[in-house]
Scaffold this motif. Structure first.
Motif, PDB file in Angstrom:
ATOM      1  N   ASP A   1      24.306  28.162  52.210  1.00 42.96           N
ATOM      2  CA  ASP A   1      24.578  26.735  52.404  1.00 42.96           C
ATOM      3  C   ASP A   1      25.637  26.503  53.476  1.00 42.96           C
ATOM      4  OD1 ASP A   1      26.851  27.557  51.076  1.00 42.96           O
ATOM      5  OD2 ASP A   1      26.874  25.900  49.626  1.00 42.96           O
TER       6      ASP A   1
ATOM      7  N   LEU B   1      26.169  23.242  55.118  1.00 39.40           N
ATOM      8  CA  LEU B   1      26.832  22.217  54.316  1.00 39.40           C
ATOM      9  C   LEU B   1      28.341  22.418  54.279  1.00 39.40           C
ATOM     10  CD1 LEU B   1      26.444  19.781  52.378  1.00 39.40           C
ATOM     11  CD2 LEU B   1      26.229  21.448  50.509  1.00 39.40           C
TER      12      LEU B   1
ATOM     13  N   GLN C   1      18.676  22.406  45.143  1.00 40.57           N
ATOM     14  CA  GLN C   1      18.578  22.991  46.474  1.00 40.57           C
ATOM     15  C   GLN C   1      17.480  22.366  47.334  1.00 40.57           C
ATOM     16  OE1 GLN C   1      18.610  27.278  46.618  1.00 40.57           O
ATOM     17  NE2 GLN C   1      20.506  27.446  45.452  1.00 40.57           N
TER      18      GLN C   1
ATOM     19  N   TYR D   1      18.756  20.106  50.026  1.00 35.72           N
ATOM     20  CA  TYR D   1      19.358  20.638  51.250  1.00 35.72           C
ATOM     21  C   TYR D   1      18.634  20.130  52.494  1.00 35.72           C
ATOM     22  CZ  TYR D   1      22.092  24.154  48.635  1.00 35.72           C
ATOM     23  OH  TYR D   1      22.969  24.784  47.808  1.00 35.72           O
TER      24      TYR D   1
END
Length: 352
Positions: free
Chosen positions: A57, A60, A86, A89
């Motif tokens: 990730d 992010l 998820q 995402y």
């Protein structure tokens, strides 16, 4: 030193009683190349390979040493997004991909929980606390002590041990990465250990494949290889970012386009090529305004090399440019490309 060698020799005798697969002992020194202390290279390799990998990730949180537990709310380039699982995402990825040279910003809403490289979970309540976590990650990366993500050991594995204090042998079966990390991280300075080879692992280098290791040296060689490959990929990614900036900031013309030794750049001599930040590209005829602009799209990607994918529509001549190109060289003023499907096709773009 004599006592250490004596203890090592006793340990080796015990190891041979556990398995016939251990490497032969050097009779002169009494040392087994697979015998390790808590500070050995093999101990470091095992610990780093078993660390929690938070790189999935990074788009992010920007750090591979931890990951954010969902749900979390973030403002991505001015748009608020709530991620519950998820699959969410993709919302963040799509927003970040709208433009390729803008300054992407992800502002996380406190509090949220992160999983650290040592598998502990921490509730983050402020930016200062989170800065401390990311700074610690950068320090690990700079010291070469961050997670090794390109080697995934197949479990279970058995580790053979010898206590220098108690002169006692033992063994432990490790079932998971977290168990391995905890075991090696807590391994005492008064102990020796050896991996009960052979073991297998999935290694991601130029290809992803299952590899059998029969010694610490095998494991070290695989790690050196795949970490080196990752560094090449990282450099290609940085080059791709640089190329995107050059494309968006400049205005280009076709200096040459050679196919099997024949240069047809005159077909494009009246056109300028303008790459926009939204992954569109326009070729404009600057000599004859009556000729319609040629619209297209482009994308810069990377693996171990940098690639430029071009796709124009509405003009027969420009179909020759519709290739997936590998970038063989680039600078602020000139970009040289070679077709990935026809190596005899070479395109050179120069900035006006």
């Amino acid at each position: 030193m004599k006592n250490l060698k004596l203890f090592t020799a006793l340990f080796l005798i015990a190891l041979l009683s556990f398995t016939s697969c251990q490497d032969e002992i050097d009779n002169e020194s009494g040392d087994n190349p697979n015998t390790n202390t808590s500070n050995s290279q093999t101990a470091s390799n095992l610990e780093r390979s078993a660390m929690y990998d938070g790189s999935f990730d990074d788009f992010l949180d920007g750090t591979s040493c931890s990951s954010i537990l969902l749900p979390v709310t973030a403002t991505v380039n001015g748009t608020q997004v709530t991620l519950v699982n998820q699959s969410d995402y993709q919302q963040v990825i799509d927003i970040l991909a709208l433009f390729n040279t803008d300054d992407d910003t992800v502002v996380l809403q406190f509090p949220f929980t992160v999983t650290l490289s040592n598998y502990t979970e921490v509730v983050v309540t402020s930016q200062g606390q989170y800065d401390d976590i990311t700074d610690a990650c950068q320090a690990l990366e700079a010291a070469g002590e961050d997670a090794i993500s390109c080697v995934d050991i197949d479990f279970p594995i058995t580790i053979l041990t010898y206590s220098l204090d108690l002169e006692q042998t033992g063994s432990v079966v490790i079932e998971t990465e977290q168990q391995l990390y905890t075991y090696i991280n807590n391994f005492g300075n008064n102990q020796l250990f050896a991996i009960n080879y052979p073991i297998t692992a999935t290694v991601d280098a130029s290809t992803s494949q299952s590899v059998t290791f029969t010694s610490d040296a095998d494991l070290q060689a695989a790690i050196t290889d795949c970490v080196g490959f990752e560094e090449i990929e990282d450099q290609a990614g940085e080059d791709a970012d640089s190329l995107e900036t050059i494309l968006v900031d400049g205005l280009f013309e076709v200096e040459s386009i050679v196919n099997a030794g024949v240069d047809t750049a005159t077909d494009f001599a009246e056109f300028t090529i303008d790459f926009a930040n939204d992954l569109t590209v326009v070729a404009e005829n600057v000599v004859n305004a009556a000729i319609q602009d040629v619209a297209g799209t482009y994308q810069v990607t990377s693996q171990t090399e940098v690639y430029l994918d071009l796709m124009f529509t509405g003009n027969v001549a420009f179909t020759l440019l519709n290739q997936n190109w590998v970038v063989t060289s680039y600078s602020a003023t000139s970009i040289t490309l070679q077709s990935t499907t026809n190596t005899a096709l070479i395109l050179v773009l120069t900035q006006i």
